[in-house]
Motif scaffolding. Structure first.
Motif, PDB file in Angstrom:
ATOM      1  N   LYS A 259      71.407  24.333  18.253  1.00 53.91           N
ATOM      2  CA  LYS A 259      71.844  22.947  18.201  1.00 53.91           C
ATOM      3  C   LYS A 259      70.709  22.056  18.666  1.00 53.91           C
ATOM      4  O   LYS A 259      70.037  22.347  19.635  1.00 53.91           O
ATOM      5  CB  LYS A 259      73.067  22.727  19.100  1.00 53.91           C
ATOM      6  CG  LYS A 259      74.300  23.424  18.593  1.00 53.91           C
ATOM      7  CD  LYS A 259      75.493  23.070  19.439  1.00 53.91           C
ATOM      8  CE  LYS A 259      76.709  23.785  18.888  1.00 53.91           C
ATOM      9  NZ  LYS A 259      77.918  23.398  19.583  1.00 53.91           N
TER      10      LYS A 259
ATOM     11  N   GLU B  97      69.839  18.507  20.197  1.00 46.33           N
ATOM     12  CA  GLU B  97      70.418  17.350  20.879  1.00 46.33           C
ATOM     13  C   GLU B  97      70.247  16.148  19.966  1.00 46.33           C
ATOM     14  O   GLU B  97      69.149  15.860  19.499  1.00 46.33           O
ATOM     15  CB  GLU B  97      69.715  17.130  22.224  1.00 46.33           C
ATOM     16  CG  GLU B  97      70.080  15.858  22.925  1.00 46.33           C
ATOM     17  CD  GLU B  97      71.561  15.770  23.286  1.00 46.33           C
ATOM     18  OE1 GLU B  97      72.127  14.680  23.094  1.00 46.33           O
ATOM     19  OE2 GLU B  97      72.127  16.776  23.737  1.00 46.33           O
ATOM     20  N   ARG B  98      71.343  15.433  19.693  1.00 48.59           N
ATOM     21  CA  ARG B  98      71.302  14.368  18.701  1.00 48.59           C
ATOM     22  C   ARG B  98      70.282  13.275  19.015  1.00 48.59           C
ATOM     23  O   ARG B  98      69.602  12.787  18.126  1.00 48.59           O
ATOM     24  CB  ARG B  98      72.691  13.793  18.493  1.00 48.59           C
ATOM     25  CG  ARG B  98      73.487  14.663  17.543  1.00 48.59           C
ATOM     26  CD  ARG B  98      74.852  14.099  17.282  1.00 48.59           C
ATOM     27  NE  ARG B  98      75.900  14.755  18.025  1.00 48.59           N
ATOM     28  CZ  ARG B  98      76.348  15.983  17.789  1.00 48.59           C
ATOM     29  NH1 ARG B  98      75.805  16.713  16.852  1.00 48.59           N
ATOM     30  NH2 ARG B  98      77.326  16.484  18.502  1.00 48.59           N
TER      31      ARG B  98
ATOM     32  N   TRP C 102      67.472  13.558  20.509  1.00 51.08           N
ATOM     33  CA  TRP C 102      66.140  14.076  20.168  1.00 51.08           C
ATOM     34  C   TRP C 102      66.014  14.293  18.669  1.00 51.08           C
ATOM     35  O   TRP C 102      64.926  14.180  18.109  1.00 51.08           O
ATOM     36  CB  TRP C 102      65.841  15.343  20.963  1.00 51.08           C
ATOM     37  CG  TRP C 102      65.736  15.036  22.420  1.00 51.08           C
ATOM     38  CD1 TRP C 102      66.598  15.420  23.409  1.00 51.08           C
ATOM     39  CD2 TRP C 102      64.747  14.222  23.060  1.00 51.08           C
ATOM     40  NE1 TRP C 102      66.199  14.903  24.618  1.00 51.08           N
ATOM     41  CE2 TRP C 102      65.058  14.162  24.431  1.00 51.08           C
ATOM     42  CE3 TRP C 102      63.630  13.535  22.604  1.00 51.08           C
ATOM     43  CZ2 TRP C 102      64.303  13.447  25.341  1.00 51.08           C
ATOM     44  CZ3 TRP C 102      62.871  12.813  23.519  1.00 51.08           C
ATOM     45  CH2 TRP C 102      63.207  12.786  24.873  1.00 51.08           C
TER      46      TRP C 102
ATOM     47  N   TYR D 251      75.676  10.306  16.548  1.00 52.54           N
ATOM     48  CA  TYR D 251      75.378   9.919  17.931  1.00 52.54           C
ATOM     49  C   TYR D 251      76.065   8.611  18.284  1.00 52.54           C
ATOM     50  O   TYR D 251      76.664   8.471  19.344  1.00 52.54           O
ATOM     51  CB  TYR D 251      73.856   9.789  18.096  1.00 52.54           C
ATOM     52  CG  TYR D 251      73.391   9.489  19.503  1.00 52.54           C
ATOM     53  CD1 TYR D 251      73.424  10.479  20.482  1.00 52.54           C
ATOM     54  CD2 TYR D 251      72.900   8.242  19.845  1.00 52.54           C
ATOM     55  CE1 TYR D 251      72.980  10.223  21.769  1.00 52.54           C
ATOM     56  CE2 TYR D 251      72.452   7.974  21.129  1.00 52.54           C
ATOM     57  CZ  TYR D 251      72.500   8.976  22.082  1.00 52.54           C
ATOM     58  OH  TYR D 251      72.060   8.718  23.360  1.00 52.54           O
TER      59      TYR D 251
ATOM     60  N   ARG E  19      72.605  12.154  26.762  1.00 50.68           N
ATOM     61  CA  ARG E  19      72.726  13.390  25.988  1.00 50.68           C
ATOM     62  C   ARG E  19      74.161  13.476  25.504  1.00 50.68           C
ATOM     63  O   ARG E  19      75.084  13.100  26.210  1.00 50.68           O
ATOM     64  CB  ARG E  19      72.381  14.590  26.845  1.00 50.68           C
ATOM     65  CG  ARG E  19      70.921  14.639  27.254  1.00 50.68           C
ATOM     66  CD  ARG E  19      70.640  15.845  28.146  1.00 50.68           C
ATOM     67  NE  ARG E  19      71.072  17.074  27.516  1.00 50.68           N
ATOM     68  CZ  ARG E  19      70.280  17.904  26.843  1.00 50.68           C
ATOM     69  NH1 ARG E  19      69.010  17.632  26.737  1.00 50.68           N
ATOM     70  NH2 ARG E  19      70.749  19.000  26.290  1.00 50.68           N
ATOM     71  N   SER E  20      74.366  14.001  24.288  1.00 51.56           N
ATOM     72  CA  SER E  20      75.723  14.046  23.757  1.00 51.56           C
ATOM     73  C   SER E  20      76.133  15.404  23.219  1.00 51.56           C
ATOM     74  O   SER E  20      77.314  15.726  23.198  1.00 51.56           O
ATOM     75  CB  SER E  20      75.885  12.999  22.646  1.00 51.56           C
ATOM     76  OG  SER E  20      75.058  13.321  21.555  1.00 51.56           O
ATOM     77  N   THR E  21      75.209  16.209  22.775  1.00 49.53           N
ATOM     78  CA  THR E  21      75.541  17.470  22.129  1.00 49.53           C
ATOM     79  C   THR E  21      76.202  18.433  23.113  1.00 49.53           C
ATOM     80  O   THR E  21      75.692  18.674  24.204  1.00 49.53           O
ATOM     81  CB  THR E  21      74.278  18.109  21.533  1.00 49.53           C
ATOM     82  OG1 THR E  21      73.686  17.165  20.633  1.00 49.53           O
ATOM     83  CG2 THR E  21      74.602  19.386  20.774  1.00 49.53           C
TER      84      THR E  21
END
Length: 134
Positions: free
Chosen positions: A7, A9-10, A12, A58, A123-125
């Motif tokens: 995955k 990180e959205r 990034w 995101y 951060r969201s993932t």
């Protein structure tokens, strides 16, 4: 045997695809052969498509549940309006200076987005939505 899932990180993913689209887009602006233009144009379009996917996912995740649909819709609407206006401004004031000038301006926007997300973007993932919203 389970396949391993990677995955990104959205936030990034947005930064990486924006920078790569800038690199390949700039190369696209300076090539002299049809084959290079086709390949670099495809790569640039593919990266911008991925940028859009990362960005819209995101943006939907960073708002609290109670206002998510309204906030995401508002931000999306303003992004469409600002894109339309920006294209008019670019074509009127920057394009007369050449294709490279357009990409220099694009690099300024890429730097702003990248710094903003790198420094301020949560951060969201892999997080629950209520953990993300600040």
């Amino acid at each position: 045997m389970n396949p391993k899932h990677y995955k990104v990180e959205r936030k990034w993913g947005i930064i990486i695809t924006a920078v790569l689209a800038g690199v390949f887009g700039t190369l696209f602006a300076v090539v002299n052969t049809l084959a290079a233009a086709v390949v670099l144009g495809f790569i640039t379009a593919f990266l911008l498509w991925n940028f859009s996917n990362f960005f819209h996912q995101y943006q939907a995740e960073i708002f609290p549940t109670r206002i998510r649909t309204t906030a995401a819709g508002f931000v999306y609407a303003w992004s469409r309006i600002s894109t339309s206006l920006l294209l008019l401004l670019i074509s009127a004031f920057i394009l007369p200076h050449g294709a490279l000038a357009v990409f220099e301006f694009a690099w300024l926007l890429i730097a702003i987005v990248s710094l903003d997300l790198a420094l301020l973007g949560p951060r969201s993932t892999g997080k629950k939505l209520e953990e993300i919203a600040v």
